[in-house]
Design an enzyme around this catalytic site. Structure first.
Site, mmCIF file in Angstrom:
data_model
loop_
_atom_site.group_PDB
_atom_site.id
_atom_site.type_symbol
_atom_site.label_atom_id
_atom_site.label_comp_id
_atom_site.label_asym_id
_atom_site.label_seq_id
_atom_site.Cartn_x
_atom_site.Cartn_y
_atom_site.Cartn_z
ATOM 1 N N LYS A 63 25.543 -21.583 -11.104
ATOM 2 C CA LYS A 63 24.777 -22.826 -11.091
ATOM 3 C C LYS A 63 23.401 -22.674 -11.748
ATOM 4 O O LYS A 63 22.981 -23.519 -12.529
ATOM 5 C CB LYS A 63 24.638 -23.385 -9.680
ATOM 6 C CG LYS A 63 24.178 -22.390 -8.629
ATOM 7 C CD LYS A 63 24.335 -22.984 -7.236
ATOM 8 C CE LYS A 63 24.003 -21.947 -6.159
ATOM 9 N NZ LYS A 63 24.304 -22.435 -4.815
ATOM 10 N N LYS A 132 8.519 -11.382 -14.067
ATOM 11 C CA LYS A 132 8.171 -10.834 -15.383
ATOM 12 C C LYS A 132 7.147 -11.730 -16.073
ATOM 13 O O LYS A 132 6.228 -11.249 -16.759
ATOM 14 C CB LYS A 132 9.434 -10.700 -16.234
ATOM 15 C CG LYS A 132 9.151 -10.211 -17.657
ATOM 16 C CD LYS A 132 10.434 -10.031 -18.453
ATOM 17 C CE LYS A 132 10.118 -9.563 -19.882
ATOM 18 N NZ LYS A 132 11.360 -9.305 -20.666
ATOM 19 N N HIS A 263 -0.833 19.289 18.057
ATOM 20 C CA HIS A 263 -0.363 19.857 16.791
ATOM 21 C C HIS A 263 1.157 19.902 16.717
ATOM 22 O O HIS A 263 1.766 20.917 16.371
ATOM 23 C CB HIS A 263 -0.953 21.244 16.571
ATOM 24 C CG HIS A 263 -2.445 21.221 16.382
ATOM 25 N ND1 HIS A 263 -3.064 20.576 15.340
ATOM 26 C CD2 HIS A 263 -3.441 21.755 17.133
ATOM 27 C CE1 HIS A 263 -4.364 20.716 15.434
ATOM 28 N NE2 HIS A 263 -4.631 21.416 16.519
#
Length: 494
Positions: A63, A132, A263
């Site tokens: 479409k 783009k 740690h």
């Protein structure tokens, strides 16, 4: 801005957006389900098929893949105007698209022929074309951005910087979409794919990495990665690592439990009748290491526990919830980060190495506990072994854990020699180890670690087994009257 194309699967907010666009004088293009929603809301629009002169085909598969659509998105203003006019192409200034819900449908385990129909083709193509051409076109893929669109249209359009931001988000969305499709199709083979695609959003820059001269960021929209403090400073790179380690261990326990990590290793773990008792017990395992630690608790923090937490320097405290009184008390420690524990997230474990990644996943597995010594563990010893073994799984290798029925007693972690780990655990023990249980994350290649533990007072030991010298270690356990259990499962943690 004259023309906008709206084509969305998720219709959230689309009617309000369309009304605002029309009120601002824009013309709308739409089709399919989006067009039906606009028609029902009495919002004027032009059908895509009427505009292109081509009907929808193949049950809607075809479409928007048409030169009048993609020309309107890709056409450069001031460069392609003549060819656009020649072919009756209107410049599309705004594209609003979200995609077929492939990710959601894949999670429902649809048969592949059905799932394939949820792979969007026209949507990603339009998004990429508009992104783009961001110099002239704004593209929106997330309904949460519609408010921003309305504001921009009311003031006459987007700035180029705003369109570039939208283009970045659009390309990230199509990258994520393609990655989801690739990962799912490869997953049908039941193994790791030759191409491993992963994408995380919600990126936030951290003050620095492990050290101040290093740069760092955190990404993620769920679990530990998504957590921000209710109070206190921003989480650091090391805070996130320690919190992740602490929460992984905390989830081993159903009853009230406290885990303190320093740690990346636990320095105190305890269970108790209530959460305050568990925390106080865990803190006493190694009070020195608890200073500047990360604390996790699996029950609500009340005012009394909040006072205890404020009694020492804690970098981060995380719990399922905090009472209003607790939050007030903890405010006096303005730098202490206070977080709500997130729900667990099941995902691959990904670690970077030079030039690539290591990916690991842990499928459901069953340990096979077997008593290999002549003496069976007592019930008290078995409780201590269970606790030690849970902690052992979440401590850096080589690791040796001493524990009793309710808490760790000594932790030796991250040593090249298992015997050294045992000696460190004994040296750091806050009290006597008589009657304690010991866990080793991997098999004992020699009897020396067992002998060191027994000399310190341990009476039971748990390990995976599997060494070529298992018989020698079992014989040593029997000689020392140590109850020993093999689990059949190793838990190295590098």
């Amino acid at each position: 801005m004259k023309w906008a194309l709206l084509s969305v699967w998720d219709k959230t907010g689309i009617v309000d957006l369309a009304k605002a666009l029309v009120e601002s004088g824009m013309n709308l293009l739409s089709s399919g389900g989006t067009g039906a929603v606009l028609k029902e809301a009495h919002i004027p629009f032009t059908e895509v098929s009427a505009y292109t002169g081509s009907p929808e085909m193949m049950g809607g598969r075809l479409k928007t893949l048409h030169p009048k659509i993609h020309g309107g998105l890709l056409g450069r203003r001031g460069i392609d105007d003549e060819v656009m006019a020649e072919h009756g192409i209107e410049a599309i200034d705004l594209l609003v698209v979200n995609l077929y819900p492939f990710e959601m449908m894949a999670a429902k385990a649809l048969p592949l022929p059905d799932l394939i129909e949820y792979i969007d083709i026209g949507g990603p193509a339009m998004i990429r074309a508009a992104a783009k051409n961001y110099h002239d076109v704004a593209v929106v893929t997330d309904p949460s951005r519609y408010g921003t669109v309305i504001e921009a249209v009311k003031r006459g359009g987007f700035t180029e910087d705003e369109r570039l931001v939208l283009a970045k988000m659009a390309f990230a969305r199509t990258a994520s979409y393609d990655a989801a499709i690739s990962n799912h199709l490869y997953s049908l083979e039941g193994s790791f794919p030759p191409v491993y695609s992963v994408q995380f959003r919600n990126g936030r820059t951290l003050r620095y990495g492990e050290n101040p001269h290093q740069q760092a960021a955190v990404y993620g929209e769920s679990g530990i990665a998504d957590q921000e403090p209710l109070q206190g400073k921003q989480m650091s790179y090391n805070n996130y690592l320690d919190l992740n380690a602490a929460v992984g261990l905390l989830r081993e326990f159903d009853g009230p439990a406290a885990v303190i990590v320093k740690h990346n290793n636990p320095c105190g773990v305890s269970i108790g009748e209530d959460i305050r008792a568990a925390y106080l017990s865990a803190r006493e395992v190694d009070p020195q290491s608890a200073y500047g630690s990360v604390v996790t608790l699996n029950r609500e923090v009340d005012a009394a526990l909040a006072e205890d937490l404020c009694g020492t320097f804690v970098e981060v405290v995380a719990a399922p919830s905090f009472s209003p009184g607790a939050l007030v008390i903890m405010q006096k420690k303005e730098n202490m980060r206070v977080l709500v524990l997130p729900a667990p997230v099941q995902a691959d474990e990904v670690r970077s190495i030079d030039g690539g990644l290591l990916v690991q996943r842990t499928p459901p597995h069953q340990e096979n506990w077997t008593v290999v010594s002549e003496r069976e563990p007592t019930e008290e010893e078995m409780q201590a072994l269970r606790l030690a073994w849970k902690v052992c799984k979440h401590t850096k290798s080589n690791t040796i854990i001493f524990a009793d029925q309710t808490r760790t007693l000594g932790i030796g972690a991250g040593q090249m020699s298992r015997v050294d780990s045992a000696k460190i655990a004994i040296e750091k023990a806050a009290g006597p180890l008589n009657g304690s249980a010991v866990a080793s994350d991997a098999f004992l290649p020699f009897a020396d670690t067992l002998e060191v533990a027994a000399k310190a007072g341990a009476t039971a030991l748990i390990q995976p087994g599997g060494s070529i010298r298992d018989d020698e270690v079992i014989a040593a356990a029997n000689k020392l009257n140590i109850a020993m259990v093999f689990t059949g499962t190793r838990y190295f943690r590098h």
